[in-house]
Scaffold this active site. Structure first.
Site, PDB file in Angstrom:
ATOM      1  N   SER A   1      37.851  -4.159 -13.606  1.00 54.56           N
ATOM      2  CA  SER A   1      38.579  -2.941 -13.220  1.00 54.56           C
ATOM      3  C   SER A   1      38.185  -2.379 -11.866  1.00 54.56           C
ATOM      4  O   SER A   1      38.824  -1.441 -11.381  1.00 54.56           O
ATOM      5  CB  SER A   1      38.396  -1.862 -14.294  1.00 54.56           C
TER       6      SER A   1
ATOM      7  N   GLU B   1      13.931 -42.907  16.510  1.00 54.81           N
ATOM      8  CA  GLU B   1      14.209 -42.012  17.635  1.00 54.81           C
ATOM      9  C   GLU B   1      14.196 -42.699  18.997  1.00 54.81           C
ATOM     10  O   GLU B   1      15.021 -42.388  19.858  1.00 54.81           O
ATOM     11  CB  GLU B   1      13.186 -40.851  17.648  1.00 54.81           C
TER      12      GLU B   1
END
Length: 686
Positions: free
Chosen positions: A367, A96
């Site tokens: 369906s 970092e």
């Protein structure tokens, strides 16, 4: 002589510009120095900023009930620097901010390098924030991307550097950085991922954790371990380059097989976790909030969830599905007038499988896709009385191939049936004939218009629901039909308030008529047929098994494939869709498993609507209702043993009366009963 004079004048002019440039440079340097001294003085005067932790985002149901918050109920632990593994400290510094102990909050060399890299790539490819800047960003509790925020972030950075030691800043950063999955701080992260304290972290574990903050949802080993391992290697390489570890230590750490606790030590109860996941996704993808804001921006998110309906949904799924079965379930319930999602279940156990089958899975709808087909057919001139033959049929297609659809259990009328019967009995041959008659693209277009986002194939079998779709899309489509064709989109978030109490988002309903309202109403009435035994013929209506449990008018459609079972239906107040099936395409063979979806649906609807007014579907202005014989679709007469009230677009209602039953209703004159003689009584006695 003149040449010398001209040269001298030019020299004096140049000298004048040089003096001016030097003067401007000195003034600029003095002003910059004063500005820097002023900033430092201001930072000293403002004093040390409080080392507060980020506020958690809280989610609320529609009645104000708190259903969850992002940091798992406050699971964050502040530990001193000496109680953090040296490996974790070195890994964080190496990846970092390598020059953390050398700069004063800003690494200008790194900033310039990042600017050059971004210019070359014509995009933001490299970050330059120091640990102090990132900590300032976390403390400032505001994540809107504005210059004002950037300015305040810079002031916070200077205040931190001016009032705290490097060790204090590093300690604060490690205790507040976000590690994904709602976890903040190195202690909570160590506990969540590895089931240990930050002090006990090994080199391999520390390097893995240090790589996560760059993209918590991307580099988490619980999301994608391979990607996280690649990121771990980058961290270890940075540590070698920074002199924190040797090449040998890095290679040994790369080979270590890590074991994850998967957060078992930090799991807490929350309401509707699948629903909350959808809300977070919407915050990120549709509303454009970054992950930091979502996780720790102090938001108050007010959702559409009905906690009572959610509890009913979860209870019915748990009660009805056998505990020995591996079958999965999904349920979505929605208000058809507003689109507000009232309940959502994405699986039987979130802790075992957070995969959300309600919004992520695509399954064959069977369906339940037919209402879209029959709406399109009505638009092309069909009526509820339109007749087609139901018989085993092989269709020869344009390309020469053949297709033979089959009815359930191979039952056929071997005669003509009406459209109203076809949808109630779920006749597949009638559906495919209709599909081919109106054109296969019509069904695709209608489904897309209703909100189906999945890819659909314009093939004959699409009429039988063979293209996989999402549960949420199907419920949305049914809601649009239930709302007489006014477009409905799922609403999960009603309002968002930021940490300052300001409303930053509020849902605004949009009323758009996308279907013909009269055709939508006729389609709804057709769907009431699955619960009406008057339509029984060569087979019973598909809702026969749950008719005894319903206490109010419903419209709906069930659907079954080899691997999927569906039931979607609605009243004017509520739409719900239920899917059940196996995750790995295992077939549904047991009879009781084929009934799960219908049972869950009817019991959810009945309990959710208990105590609420019983409402019928209100006819639209352009329809008329008449009594018909359900077996031939003609106007019913007194001779018809069965009558059904059916709706039609005005002008399309049947005009021919049924004559099929006249001979059955001729009243036979009864002969007067003769008195029995004493001789007959005597004969009977013998």
């Amino acid at each position: 002589m003149k040449v010398e004079i001209i040269a001298m004048n030019r020299f004096k002019g140049t000298l004048k510009y040089i003096r001016l440039l030097i003067l401007i440079t000195i003034i600029a340097a003095v002003l910059l120095t004063l500005f820097v001294i002023g900033l430092i003085g201001f930072a000293k005067w403002k004093g040390a900023p409080p080392l507060a932790v980020p506020q958690s985002t809280i989610f609320y149901a529609e009645d104000g009930t708190k259903i969850g918050e992002n940091h798992h109920g406050g699971k964050r632990y502040w530990v001193p620097l000496e109680d953090i593994s040296p490996y974790a400290i070195q890994a964080t510094l190496s990846i970092e901010d390598r020059k953390f102990f050398e700069h004063h909050g800003f690494d200008f060399k790194r900033i310039m390098a990042a600017i050059i890299a971004d210019i070359k790539a014509m995009a933001k490819v490299q970050g330059a924030s120091t640990i102090t800047q990132q900590y300032a960003r976390n403390l400032f509790l505001s994540y809107e991307k504005t210059w004002f925020r950037k300015w305040n972030e810079a002031i916070y950075t200077i205040r931190l550097e001016a009032n705290y030691s490097k060790e204090q800043i590093l300690e604060g950063y490690l205790n507040t950085i976000y590690y994904g999955h709602g976890v903040y701080g190195i202690e909570a992260a160590a506990n969540y991922y590895f089931g240990k304290s930050a002090k006990e972290l090994s080199l391999a574990e520390a390097a893995m954790l240090a790589g996560i903050p760059k993209g918590p949802s991307y580099y988490s080993p619980l999301v994608d371990e391979q990607r996280a391992k690649e990121r771990q290697k980058i961290v270890l390489r940075s540590m070698v380059e920074n002199g924190a570890i040797s090449e040998k230590e890095a290679k040994e750490a790369e080979k270590v097989r890590l074991h994850y606790s998967k957060g078992q030590e930090m799991l807490t109860q929350s309401i509707a976790p699948y629903f909350q996941d959808v809300v977070k996704t919407i915050l990120r993808t549709k509303l454009g909030l970054d992950e930091e804001t979502i996780e720790m921006g102090g938001l108050r998110v007010y959702t559409s969830l009905d906690v009572d309906m959610q509890a009913i949904a979860e209870k019915q799924i748990e009660t009805i599905i056998s505990k020995q079965s591996d079958i999965q379930a999904a349920l979505v319930a929605m208000e058809p007038k507003t689109g507000e999602v009232k309940a959502l279940v994405g699986g039987r156990d979130y802790t075992k499988s957070p995969f959300n089958r309600a919004v992520q899975a695509e399954r064959q709808p069977g369906s339940t896709f037919k209402p879209f087909l029959y709406y399109a057919a009505l638009k092309h001139g069909f009526t509820p009385s339109t007749e087609l033959r139901s018989e085993l049929t092989t269709f020869t297609l344009e390309d020469g191939t053949t297709y033979t659809p089959h009815n359930f259990n191979n039952y056929y009328a071997n005669d003509s049936i009406t459209l109203a019967q076809a949808i109630a009995l779920s006749d597949n041959v009638f559906a495919v004939k209709t599909h081919l008659l109106i054109g296969q693209e019509e069904l695709v277009q209608t489904a897309k218009q209703l909100g189906i986002t999945s890819k659909l194939k314009a093939v004959p079998s699409l009429a039988l629901g063979t293209s996989p779709v999402k549960v949420i899309d199907m419920v949305q489509a049914y809601s649009t039909i239930a709302n007489n064709g006014k477009k409905i989109e799922p609403v999960f978030i009603k309002k968002i308030v930021n940490y300052e109490g300001k409303v930053i988002y509020e849902h605004k309903p949009v009323h758009e008529q996308i279907l013909d309202p009269d055709l939508a109403f006729v389609t709804t009435h057709l769907m009431t047929g699955m619960f009406d035994p008057a339509l029984n013929d060569y087979s019973t209506v598909t809702g026969q098994s749950i008719i005894s449990e319903i206490t109010r008018p419903y419209a709906g459609k069930s659907g079954t494939t080899k691997t999927d079972s569906w039931m979607i239906g609605y009243t004017p107040q509520l739409v719900a869709g239920v899917w059940t099936g196996y995750d790995r395409d295992q077939t549904i063979d047991k009879i009781e498993e084929k009934q799960y979806a219908k049972k869950i649906w009817v019991r959810f609807m009945e309990e959710s609507l208990e105590g609420k007014k019983v409402k019928s579907f209100e006819p639209t202005d352009g329809v008329v209702g008449v009594y018909v014989d359900p077996h031939n679709g003609k106007l019913a007469t007194d001779s018809c043993p069965t009558k059904r009230f059916s709706y039609y677009i005005a002008g399309t209602e049947p005009t021919e009366s049924c004559t099929d039953h006249f001979h059955e209703k001729k009243k036979k004159k009864k002969k007067p009963k003769e008195k029995d003689s004493w001789l007959k009584h005597l004969f009977d006695w013998f």
